[in-house]
Design a protein around this motif. Structure first.
Motif, mmCIF file in Angstrom:
data_model
loop_
_atom_site.group_PDB
_atom_site.id
_atom_site.type_symbol
_atom_site.label_atom_id
_atom_site.label_comp_id
_atom_site.label_asym_id
_atom_site.label_seq_id
_atom_site.Cartn_x
_atom_site.Cartn_y
_atom_site.Cartn_z
ATOM 1 N N THR A 96 21.543 56.379 53.165
ATOM 2 C CA THR A 96 22.250 56.597 54.426
ATOM 3 C C THR A 96 23.606 57.255 54.191
ATOM 4 O OG1 THR A 96 21.177 54.637 55.364
ATOM 5 C CG2 THR A 96 23.121 55.486 56.509
ATOM 6 N N PRO A 97 23.887 58.380 54.846
ATOM 7 C CA PRO A 97 25.159 59.078 54.623
ATOM 8 C C PRO A 97 26.343 58.281 55.179
ATOM 9 C CG PRO A 97 23.514 60.535 55.613
ATOM 10 C CD PRO A 97 22.980 59.148 55.724
ATOM 11 N N PRO A 98 27.540 58.499 54.642
ATOM 12 C CA PRO A 98 28.740 57.909 55.236
ATOM 13 C C PRO A 98 28.894 58.349 56.689
ATOM 14 C CG PRO A 98 29.226 58.885 53.084
ATOM 15 C CD PRO A 98 27.836 59.310 53.445
ATOM 16 N N ALA A 99 29.395 57.459 57.514
ATOM 17 C CA ALA A 99 29.474 57.710 58.957
ATOM 18 C C ALA A 99 30.258 58.976 59.283
ATOM 19 C CB ALA A 99 30.096 56.495 59.651
ATOM 20 N N GLU A 100 31.312 59.249 58.517
ATOM 21 C CA GLU A 100 32.152 60.395 58.845
ATOM 22 C C GLU A 100 31.471 61.733 58.541
ATOM 23 O OE1 GLU A 100 33.380 59.026 54.670
ATOM 24 O OE2 GLU A 100 32.798 58.117 56.590
ATOM 25 N N LEU A 101 30.336 61.701 57.841
ATOM 26 C CA LEU A 101 29.617 62.937 57.533
ATOM 27 C C LEU A 101 28.438 63.200 58.467
ATOM 28 C CD1 LEU A 101 29.373 62.818 53.611
ATOM 29 C CD2 LEU A 101 31.185 63.790 55.032
ATOM 30 N N LEU A 102 28.073 62.244 59.290
ATOM 31 C CA LEU A 102 26.820 62.327 60.044
ATOM 32 C C LEU A 102 26.744 63.549 60.953
ATOM 33 C CD1 LEU A 102 26.184 58.587 60.988
ATOM 34 C CD2 LEU A 102 24.814 60.014 59.459
ATOM 35 N N ASP A 103 27.778 63.791 61.739
ATOM 36 C CA ASP A 103 27.725 64.918 62.669
ATOM 37 C C ASP A 103 27.649 66.249 61.926
ATOM 38 O OD1 ASP A 103 27.735 63.308 64.924
ATOM 39 O OD2 ASP A 103 29.922 63.350 65.118
ATOM 40 N N ALA A 130 23.167 63.005 64.925
ATOM 41 C CA ALA A 130 23.447 61.952 63.949
ATOM 42 C C ALA A 130 22.348 60.896 63.934
ATOM 43 C CB ALA A 130 24.806 61.313 64.260
ATOM 44 N N GLU A 131 21.813 60.573 65.091
ATOM 45 C CA GLU A 131 20.754 59.560 65.150
ATOM 46 C C GLU A 131 19.517 60.001 64.382
ATOM 47 O OE1 GLU A 131 20.738 56.437 66.306
ATOM 48 O OE2 GLU A 131 22.894 56.773 66.497
ATOM 49 N N ARG A 132 19.211 61.287 64.447
ATOM 50 C CA ARG A 132 18.039 61.777 63.718
ATOM 51 C C ARG A 132 18.289 61.728 62.205
ATOM 52 N NH1 ARG A 132 14.516 67.315 64.830
ATOM 53 N NH2 ARG A 132 13.043 66.987 63.132
ATOM 54 N N VAL A 133 19.505 62.005 61.767
ATOM 55 C CA VAL A 133 19.837 61.884 60.349
ATOM 56 C C VAL A 133 19.625 60.446 59.882
ATOM 57 C CG1 VAL A 133 21.684 62.064 58.639
ATOM 58 C CG2 VAL A 133 21.468 63.802 60.415
ATOM 59 N N LEU A 134 20.081 59.483 60.687
ATOM 60 C CA LEU A 134 19.911 58.068 60.342
ATOM 61 C C LEU A 134 18.442 57.673 60.335
ATOM 62 C CD1 LEU A 134 22.863 56.513 62.375
ATOM 63 C CD2 LEU A 134 22.707 56.765 59.888
ATOM 64 N N GLU A 135 17.673 58.218 61.284
ATOM 65 C CA GLU A 135 16.241 57.901 61.348
ATOM 66 C C GLU A 135 15.514 58.420 60.113
ATOM 67 O OE1 GLU A 135 12.475 56.655 63.059
ATOM 68 O OE2 GLU A 135 14.565 56.002 63.087
ATOM 69 N N LYS A 136 15.854 59.618 59.666
ATOM 70 C CA LYS A 136 15.243 60.165 58.447
ATOM 71 C C LYS A 136 15.578 59.294 57.246
ATOM 72 C CE LYS A 136 15.437 64.610 57.622
ATOM 73 N NZ LYS A 136 14.042 65.062 57.469
#
Length: 233
Positions: A96-103, A130-136
């Motif tokens: 899971t990427p750091p939150a500040e990088l998600l967008d 960002a939600e799709r990044v987290l889902e992947k």
């Protein structure tokens, strides 16, 4: 059970379902043999063409033997690249990427669909957030995959300038996949692609000491990325 229409029936079902879901294009990949390469079956292209599919893009698979990489040459490339990359920093993470990088990562994932050479391939812009990044990331965890990523960040603005990823499937100790790599067009010309590839390639054996081979594929016309890959081994 071949030559009895099973494959055609399965594909027909898939096409109907895709159309029901509002899709307009179906894309697939077919391995074909190349002179001097590994022997692979050549039946898939004929099957696809007979059912109305056409070839739109040629890609070539390359492999890096980590045992054969010249580390002194890699270090030279690394040093030279950083001479062009003042004002950037590397951020390495797993899963899971750091939150500040998600967008920023979501934006670059969407660009992967439009920035790479496409030939006649009707690949359309993706809806990525960002939600799709987290889902992947969640799906990779559930599949037991190790997902090593490196991003480069522009230190003054905090923007994600590029990223790369290597995927190790569950239970694989000797083979892994170099997946997406992209640099934002606004930040190109600073050798960030070279920095990304070398940084993540060096991490793989920290996580998997027995790892030997890194596989990747590129469109034949993507000479810039191919040059980076070949320089890294």
């Amino acid at each position: 059970h071949r030559r009895k229409g099973v494959g055609s029936a399965l594909l027909s079902h898939l096409e109907r379902r895709a159309a029901e879901l509002g899709r307009t294009t179906l894309s697939t990949w077919a391995p074909v043999p190349i002179p001097g390469g590994e022997p692979v079956g050549a039946t898939v292209p004929g099957f696809a063409e007979a059912l109305g599919y056409r070839n739109t893009l040629e890609s070539v698979v390359r492999i890096c033997d980590l045992d054969a990489v010249d580390e002194s040459e890699l270090e030279r490339l690394w040093t030279e690249a950083w001479e062009r990359a003042e004002g950037f920093e590397v951020v390495a993470f797993e899963g899971t990427p750091p939150a500040e990088l998600l967008d920023g990562l979501a934006y670059l994932h969407a660009r992967m669909y439009t920035d790479m050479p496409l030939g006649e391939w009707d690949l359309q812009e993706a809806d990525f957030d960002a939600e799709r990044v987290l889902e992947k990331a969640r799906l990779r965890r559930e599949r037991g995959e190790l997902h090593l990523q490196v991003a480069v960040r522009h230190t003054e603005s905090g923007e994600v300038a590029g990223f790369t990823e290597i995927i190790v499937e569950g239970g694989r100790e000797h083979h892994c996949l170099q997946s997406d790599t992209i640099v934002d067009p606004r930040f190109r010309g600073h050798r960030l692609g070279t920095i990304l590839k070398i940084a993540n390639q060096r991490r793989i054996r920290e996580w998997r000491p027995k790892m030997r081979y890194v596989w990747t594929g590129n469109a034949e016309t993507n000479r810039h990325m191919i040059a980076i890959n070949e320089a890294a081994g």
